[in-house]
Design a protein around this motif. Structure first.
Motif, mmCIF file in Angstrom:
data_model
loop_
_atom_site.group_PDB
_atom_site.id
_atom_site.type_symbol
_atom_site.label_atom_id
_atom_site.label_comp_id
_atom_site.label_asym_id
_atom_site.label_seq_id
_atom_site.Cartn_x
_atom_site.Cartn_y
_atom_site.Cartn_z
ATOM 1 N N THR A 2 0.828 -1.216 0.000
ATOM 2 C CA THR A 2 0.000 0.000 0.000
ATOM 3 C C THR A 2 0.861 1.264 0.000
ATOM 4 O O THR A 2 0.432 2.297 -0.507
ATOM 5 C CB THR A 2 -0.975 0.045 1.198
ATOM 6 O OG1 THR A 2 -0.232 0.070 2.407
ATOM 7 C CG2 THR A 2 -1.924 -1.136 1.185
ATOM 8 N N GLY A 3 2.082 1.174 0.540
ATOM 9 C CA GLY A 3 2.987 2.326 0.491
ATOM 10 C C GLY A 3 3.272 2.718 -0.945
ATOM 11 O O GLY A 3 3.342 3.905 -1.295
ATOM 12 N N ARG B 238 2.913 6.230 -2.980
ATOM 13 C CA ARG B 238 4.033 6.763 -3.756
ATOM 14 C C ARG B 238 3.623 7.047 -5.208
ATOM 15 O O ARG B 238 4.013 8.070 -5.775
ATOM 16 C CB ARG B 238 5.212 5.766 -3.737
ATOM 17 C CG ARG B 238 5.925 5.716 -2.400
ATOM 18 C CD ARG B 238 6.965 4.614 -2.359
ATOM 19 N NE ARG B 238 7.673 4.586 -1.093
ATOM 20 C CZ ARG B 238 8.772 5.293 -0.832
ATOM 21 N NH1 ARG B 238 9.317 6.043 -1.769
ATOM 22 N NH2 ARG B 238 9.336 5.237 0.361
ATOM 23 N N SER C 243 0.310 11.302 1.803
ATOM 24 C CA SER C 243 -0.324 10.211 2.552
ATOM 25 C C SER C 243 -1.036 10.720 3.805
ATOM 26 O O SER C 243 -1.781 9.979 4.444
ATOM 27 C CB SER C 243 0.705 9.137 2.921
ATOM 28 O OG SER C 243 1.672 9.673 3.792
ATOM 29 N N ARG D 262 -6.404 9.381 1.143
ATOM 30 C CA ARG D 262 -6.519 8.117 1.880
ATOM 31 C C ARG D 262 -7.857 7.443 1.608
ATOM 32 O O ARG D 262 -7.922 6.226 1.436
ATOM 33 C CB ARG D 262 -6.349 8.327 3.393
ATOM 34 C CG ARG D 262 -5.023 8.887 3.810
ATOM 35 C CD ARG D 262 -4.727 8.593 5.271
ATOM 36 N NE ARG D 262 -4.376 7.205 5.466
ATOM 37 C CZ ARG D 262 -3.145 6.703 5.311
ATOM 38 N NH1 ARG D 262 -2.146 7.491 4.990
ATOM 39 N NH2 ARG D 262 -2.920 5.423 5.486
ATOM 40 N N ARG E 141 0.625 1.121 7.031
ATOM 41 C CA ARG E 141 0.678 1.762 8.346
ATOM 42 C C ARG E 141 -0.649 1.626 9.096
ATOM 43 O O ARG E 141 -0.694 1.723 10.309
ATOM 44 C CB ARG E 141 0.985 3.260 8.214
ATOM 45 C CG ARG E 141 2.221 3.629 7.422
ATOM 46 C CD ARG E 141 3.492 3.206 8.144
ATOM 47 N NE ARG E 141 4.689 3.743 7.508
ATOM 48 C CZ ARG E 141 5.208 3.278 6.374
ATOM 49 N NH1 ARG E 141 4.633 2.278 5.730
ATOM 50 N NH2 ARG E 141 6.311 3.819 5.868
ATOM 51 N N ASP E 142 -1.739 1.464 8.320
ATOM 52 C CA ASP E 142 -3.094 1.478 8.897
ATOM 53 C C ASP E 142 -3.911 0.262 8.461
ATOM 54 O O ASP E 142 -5.131 0.315 8.439
ATOM 55 C CB ASP E 142 -3.826 2.746 8.422
ATOM 56 C CG ASP E 142 -3.968 2.779 6.898
ATOM 57 O OD1 ASP E 142 -3.195 2.069 6.212
ATOM 58 O OD2 ASP E 142 -4.851 3.491 6.392
ATOM 59 N N ARG F 13 10.335 10.630 9.238
ATOM 60 C CA ARG F 13 9.185 9.879 8.731
ATOM 61 C C ARG F 13 8.399 9.219 9.865
ATOM 62 O O ARG F 13 7.171 9.190 9.840
ATOM 63 C CB ARG F 13 9.660 8.838 7.703
ATOM 64 C CG ARG F 13 10.284 9.513 6.487
ATOM 65 C CD ARG F 13 10.920 8.518 5.563
ATOM 66 N NE ARG F 13 9.911 7.704 4.899
ATOM 67 C CZ ARG F 13 10.185 6.602 4.206
ATOM 68 N NH1 ARG F 13 11.396 6.171 4.102
ATOM 69 N NH2 ARG F 13 9.233 5.933 3.607
ATOM 70 N N ARG G 207 0.323 12.239 12.530
ATOM 71 C CA ARG G 207 -0.649 12.846 11.610
ATOM 72 C C ARG G 207 -2.076 12.599 12.140
ATOM 73 O O ARG G 207 -2.333 11.620 12.868
ATOM 74 C CB ARG G 207 -0.474 12.304 10.191
ATOM 75 C CG ARG G 207 -0.874 10.874 10.049
ATOM 76 C CD ARG G 207 -0.683 10.385 8.627
ATOM 77 N NE ARG G 207 -0.984 8.969 8.566
ATOM 78 C CZ ARG G 207 -0.383 8.101 7.775
ATOM 79 N NH1 ARG G 207 0.571 8.496 6.961
ATOM 80 N NH2 ARG G 207 -0.720 6.836 7.778
HETATM 81 O O1 DC Z 1 6.123 2.035 3.096
HETATM 82 P P1 DC Z 1 6.560 3.208 2.229
HETATM 83 O O2 DC Z 1 7.750 3.950 2.751
HETATM 84 O O3 DC Z 1 6.692 2.854 0.793
HETATM 85 O O4 DC Z 1 5.320 4.217 2.337
HETATM 86 C C1 DC Z 1 5.308 5.424 1.633
HETATM 87 C C2 DC Z 1 4.577 6.474 2.451
HETATM 88 O O5 DC Z 1 3.179 6.194 2.522
HETATM 89 C C3 DC Z 1 5.058 6.671 3.874
HETATM 90 O O6 DC Z 1 5.205 8.066 4.091
HETATM 91 C C4 DC Z 1 3.941 6.145 4.742
HETATM 92 C C5 DC Z 1 2.747 6.201 3.860
HETATM 93 N N1 DC Z 1 1.818 5.080 4.029
HETATM 94 C C6 DC Z 1 0.649 5.317 4.679
HETATM 95 O O7 DC Z 1 0.417 6.421 5.149
HETATM 96 N N2 DC Z 1 -0.268 4.318 4.809
HETATM 97 C C7 DC Z 1 -0.032 3.106 4.298
HETATM 98 N N3 DC Z 1 -0.956 2.146 4.425
HETATM 99 C C8 DC Z 1 1.174 2.855 3.634
HETATM 100 C C9 DC Z 1 2.099 3.865 3.526
#
Ligand code: DC
Length: 218
Positions: free
Chosen positions: A35-36, A40, A99, A105, A126-127, A176, A183
């Motif tokens: 999902t990151g 991106r 993000s 989102r 992350r979520d 980060r 947030r």
């Molecule tokens: O895991 P990554 O570093 O590729 O994620 C990129 C960005 O996206 C990072 O700033 C966190 C955010 N992200 C998010 O907010 N929610 C997610 N489910 C996945 C990543």
């Protein structure tokens, strides 16, 4: 709510979620969703179109024309393979505010739910356990100390011939972590029913085996 056969793998940046998730998916014969990478790709699309997050009309137009796909471990933006373009330092900086945007989102979470709805996915982010798939049968919160994460990244970049210092990597990691955990929308945190694994002193094989065993335990 019935449980969904899906592994939700959350944790801070640089903890090795995507490497572990790919391996876990392979072992289980499941699919992997990064999902990151979706955030991106969205950041890259905004950057290319010169759209500022503050311009809500332009953002809405961009979001409605955005086609993000993952085929295997490659990411596509409207059919173009952007797997390398989404890993540049510029996109890594821009993805933090992108993000954190509630509308971005909302759109991406809808897509993630549609993709994973049938189960058989390892999803990292992350979520995932707190928001996207609260009904996942297996939730893992993978952590490692900021120093251990920075050290791994430092060694990885060194072997690739980059000269970024350990201090720079650690500072970026901390920036980060702070942004992700503080947030307003969907901050990084462990779901109540997630199991936490501190991988500071573990290698990849150990992390993968531990998570697969945890999943099989049910
Ligand atoms: O895991 P990554 O570093 O590729 O994620 C990129 C960005 O996206 C990072 O700033 C966190 C955010 N992200 C998010 O907010 N929610 C997610 N489910 C996945 C990543």
């Amino acid at each position: 709510m019935p449980k969904l056969s899906l592994i939700a793998l959350d944790g801070p940046s640089g903890v090795g979620k995507s490497t572990a998730a790919k391996r876990i998916a392979q072992e289980l014969g499941w699919n992997y969703l990064d999902t990151g990478a979706m955030y991106r790709v969205t950041a890259l699309a905004l950057q290319r179109a010169g759209v500022d997050l503050a311009d809500r009309t332009a953002l809405e137009a961009l979001l409605s024309s955005l086609r993000i796909e993952q085929r295997g471990t490659r990411s596509f933006l409207n059919g173009e393979d952007v797997s390398d373009a989404i890993r540049t330092p510029e996109v890594t900086k821009l993805v933090t505010p992108v993000s954190a945007d509630a509308r971005v989102r909302e759109v991406l979470v809808d897509q993630q739910r549609a993709i994973g709805a049938s189960g058989g996915w390892v999803v990292d982010g992350r979520d995932i356990g707190t928001v996207v798939f609260t009904n996942a049968c297996c939730k893992i919160f993978l952590t490692a100390s900021a120093e251990a994460r920075a050290q791994r990244r430092f060694l990885e970049l060194q072997t690739k011939g980059f000269t970024t210092s350990y201090e720079e990597i650690l500072a970026d990691q901390q920036r980060r972590d702070h942004a992700d955990t503080t947030r307003a929308v969907a901050p990084l945190r462990k779901a109540e029913d997630a199991v936490e694994l501190d991988s500071s002193d573990m290698d990849l094989d150990q992390v993968v085996s531990w998570i697969v065993a945890q999943h099989r335990k049910g």
